[in-house]
Write an enzyme that holds these catalytic residues in place. Sequence first.
Site, PDB file in Angstrom:
ATOM      1  N   LYS A 173       0.809  -0.857  -0.241  1.00 51.13           N
ATOM      2  CA  LYS A 173      -0.020  -0.038   0.067  1.00 51.13           C
ATOM      3  C   LYS A 173       0.638   1.154  -0.056  1.00 51.13           C
ATOM      4  O   LYS A 173       1.591   1.841   1.057  1.00 51.13           O
ATOM      5  CB  LYS A 173      -0.881  -0.101   1.208  1.00 51.13           C
ATOM      6  CG  LYS A 173      -1.879   1.270   1.312  1.00 51.13           C
ATOM      7  CD  LYS A 173      -2.681   0.903   2.976  1.00 51.13           C
ATOM      8  CE  LYS A 173      -4.340   2.161   2.777  1.00 51.13           C
ATOM      9  NZ  LYS A 173      -4.799   2.409   4.343  1.00 51.13           N
ATOM     10  N   ARG A 177       7.206   1.630   2.606  1.00 46.89           N
ATOM     11  CA  ARG A 177       8.302   3.291   1.739  1.00 46.89           C
ATOM     12  C   ARG A 177       9.353   2.554   2.236  1.00 46.89           C
ATOM     13  O   ARG A 177      10.359   3.089   1.329  1.00 46.89           O
ATOM     14  CB  ARG A 177       6.875   4.589   2.116  1.00 46.89           C
ATOM     15  CG  ARG A 177       6.551   4.753   1.749  1.00 46.89           C
ATOM     16  CD  ARG A 177       5.803   7.037   1.641  1.00 46.89           C
ATOM     17  NE  ARG A 177       6.048   6.537   2.751  1.00 46.89           N
ATOM     18  CZ  ARG A 177       5.300   7.469   3.773  1.00 46.89           C
ATOM     19  NH1 ARG A 177       3.882   6.772   2.967  1.00 46.89           N
ATOM     20  NH2 ARG A 177       5.184   7.828   4.805  1.00 46.89           N
ATOM     21  N   THR A 216       1.046   4.372   0.748  1.00 45.34           N
ATOM     22  CA  THR A 216       0.756   4.874   2.272  1.00 45.34           C
ATOM     23  C   THR A 216       1.627   4.508   2.975  1.00 45.34           C
ATOM     24  O   THR A 216       2.419   5.370   4.012  1.00 45.34           O
ATOM     25  CB  THR A 216      -0.117   5.867   2.253  1.00 45.34           C
ATOM     26  OG1 THR A 216      -1.606   4.621   2.299  1.00 45.34           O
ATOM     27  CG2 THR A 216      -0.513   6.464   1.020  1.00 45.34           C
ATOM     28  N   CYS A 217       1.747   3.525   2.907  1.00 41.31           N
ATOM     29  CA  CYS A 217       2.227   3.092   4.357  1.00 41.31           C
ATOM     30  C   CYS A 217       3.834   2.879   4.669  1.00 41.31           C
ATOM     31  O   CYS A 217       4.460   2.817   3.942  1.00 41.31           O
ATOM     32  CB  CYS A 217       2.320   1.600   3.862  1.00 41.31           C
ATOM     33  SG  CYS A 217       2.996   0.522   5.128  1.00 41.31           S
ATOM     34  N   THR A 218       3.662   3.410   6.092  1.00 43.06           N
ATOM     35  CA  THR A 218       5.242   3.666   6.166  1.00 43.06           C
ATOM     36  C   THR A 218       6.464   2.680   6.087  1.00 43.06           C
ATOM     37  O   THR A 218       7.607   2.522   5.447  1.00 43.06           O
ATOM     38  CB  THR A 218       5.858   4.242   7.059  1.00 43.06           C
ATOM     39  OG1 THR A 218       4.538   5.300   7.729  1.00 43.06           O
ATOM     40  CG2 THR A 218       6.829   4.304   8.223  1.00 43.06           C
TER      41      THR A 218
END
Length: 121
Positions: free
Chosen positions: A10, A17, A12-14
């Site tokens: 996903k 990233r 937007t998941c830290t």
Amino acid sequence: MKDNITVYEKPTCTKCREVDRLLRESGVSFEKVNYYIEPLSEKKLRELIKKMGIVPRELLRKTESIYRELGLGKGDRDDDELIRLMVKHPDLIQRPIVERGKQAVLGRPVENVKELLGRDE
């Protein structure tokens, strides 16, 4: 490295990233699949779970509201039902999942991915 690497994520998941950064800094080519846009099939999710060597319950995100809404903490659902629920509600799936050939790991902690990169098939 001969095996293709695929990251199921996903964006937007830290943690997703972090894994992206690690792979880029390692100079490894990889493909990303946003499983919110390209949903995982039951077959693919089963394959990933098998490659990770875990049971479906270990892949559940227990902090998600849908986990509580569905009452998954009771432990009364079988593996098939858990897989169907994860396919239907992708928020239930721990992320990122990094697949390389016949192996896959959960990218949390990121060290799991470093180990996967260091393995020869």
